[in-house]
Design an enzyme around this catalytic site. Structure first.
Site, short mmCIF file in Angstrom:
data_model
loop_
_atom_site.label_atom_id
_atom_site.label_comp_id
_atom_site.label_asym_id
_atom_site.label_seq_id
_atom_site.Cartn_x
_atom_site.Cartn_y
_atom_site.Cartn_z
N HIS A 44 8.66 2.82 3.05
CA HIS A 44 7.30 2.29 2.87
C HIS A 44 6.94 2.20 1.39
O HIS A 44 7.43 2.97 0.57
CB HIS A 44 6.27 3.13 3.64
CG HIS A 44 5.99 4.48 3.08
ND1 HIS A 44 6.39 5.65 3.71
CD2 HIS A 44 5.32 4.89 1.98
CE1 HIS A 44 5.98 6.69 3.01
NE2 HIS A 44 5.33 6.25 1.94
N ASP A 73 11.26 6.39 4.43
CA ASP A 73 11.41 5.38 5.47
C ASP A 73 11.23 3.97 4.94
O ASP A 73 11.13 3.02 5.71
CB ASP A 73 10.45 5.65 6.63
CG ASP A 73 8.98 5.62 6.20
OD1 ASP A 73 8.71 5.34 5.01
OD2 ASP A 73 8.11 5.86 7.06
N ASP A 87 -3.79 2.95 -2.44
CA ASP A 87 -4.17 3.42 -1.11
C ASP A 87 -5.12 4.60 -1.21
O ASP A 87 -5.38 5.13 -2.30
CB ASP A 87 -2.92 3.79 -0.30
CG ASP A 87 -1.84 4.49 -1.12
OD1 ASP A 87 -2.20 5.30 -1.99
OD2 ASP A 87 -0.65 4.20 -0.91
N GLU A 119 3.88 1.30 6.53
CA GLU A 119 4.92 1.97 7.27
C GLU A 119 5.86 0.96 7.93
O GLU A 119 5.53 -0.24 8.03
CB GLU A 119 4.29 2.87 8.34
CG GLU A 119 3.36 3.95 7.79
CD GLU A 119 4.10 5.13 7.17
OE1 GLU A 119 5.24 4.95 6.69
OE2 GLU A 119 3.53 6.23 7.14
#
Length: 260
Positions: free
Chosen positions: A137, A135, A66, A142
């Protein structure tokens, strides 16, 4: 999915073992590289082994997971700069063979499509290193991300921006709102995935990834469908696993020749 529960230093060595074994067998291997804190021990171990003459990365290519959108090329938290500092500058991997999404592209959809094609043209990723967010990811996919997603622009959640503020002098306002990320389907196309997690803050995400239902609410759970995933955890990250004792027993009984 294989789950290994060991101290962080040992999981870093296991991941490095897998990478070195891959390069020994395939000197022109394609690696998928992650940033963040989780893989740092692996990069330290690889740099140490390179200095000792145990491995050469001269024929290796690499793709980054990313990149932030809009960070200047010289910004120290631009992920290409981070990976150069953390790994590439410490080994003999040619920087020209390290590829990342173009967070400064004028035409972002076109840049994402070209990045997807570059991975395909390279023959696909042989081994992908991953961390996991609190979370759930992976990459910057996400919660709510399509399980069939490919490289694209994403808006970071508030929690992810708070988690990453430590890299921006603890100032969340300096963390970009957008990123380019490989999609969940892109990541899943790698032939071997090695995910590392440390600390109790990751325990719920790890539990959902390994033992929960496959759901876009916990994006890493898509890895349950992958045929070759190694999940390397310290005790804190493994604290919520219901089958922790079984995972320990299975790894202890594993044949030595098998590797990750």
């Amino acid at each position: 999915m294989e789950v290994v529960i060991k101290p962080a230093q040992e999981t870093a060595r296991l991941a490095a073992d897998a990478i070195v074994a891959l390069i020994d067998a395939k000197p022109d291997a394609v690696l998928g590289l992650a940033t963040g804190s989780s893989p740092l021990g692996v990069y330290d171990e690889l740099a140490k082994r390179h200095r000792a003459g145990e491995v050469s990365f001269a024929g290796v290519s690499a793709f980054l997971l990313d990149e932030y959108v809009g960070l200047a090329q010289e910004h120290p938290q631009r992920y290409r700069n981070v990976i150069l500092t953390e790994l590439v500058d410490r080994i003999d991997l040619d920087p020209a063979r390290v590829h990342g999404p173009d967070g400064l592209a004028q035409d972002i959809p076109l840049a994402c499509a070209r990045y997807e094609q570059a991975i395909v043209d390279a023959g696909g990723v042989d081994l992908q290193l991953l961390g996991i967010g609190t979370d759930g990811h992976i990459g910057f996919n996400e919660p709510g991300s399509s399980l069939a997603s490919r490289t694209r622009i994403k808006t970071l959640t508030g929690q992810t921006r708070v988690d990453n503020a430590r890299f921006f002098d603890d100032d969340v306002d300096r963390v970009p709102h957008h990123c380019l990320t490989q999609g969940l389907a892109t990541i899943s196309a790698a032939r071997h995935i090695v995910l590392l997690a440390q600390g109790g803050g990751k325990a719920e995400a790890v539990h959902q990834m390994v033992e929960g239902p496959v759901s876009a609410m916990w994006p890493a759970s898509i890895l349950q469908h992958h045929p070759h995933v190694s999940v390397l955890l310290d005790e804190g990250a493994a604290a919520r696993l219901q089958l922790g004792d079984y995972y320990r027993q299975a790894f202890q009984a594993k044949p030595e020749w098998q590797g990750l």
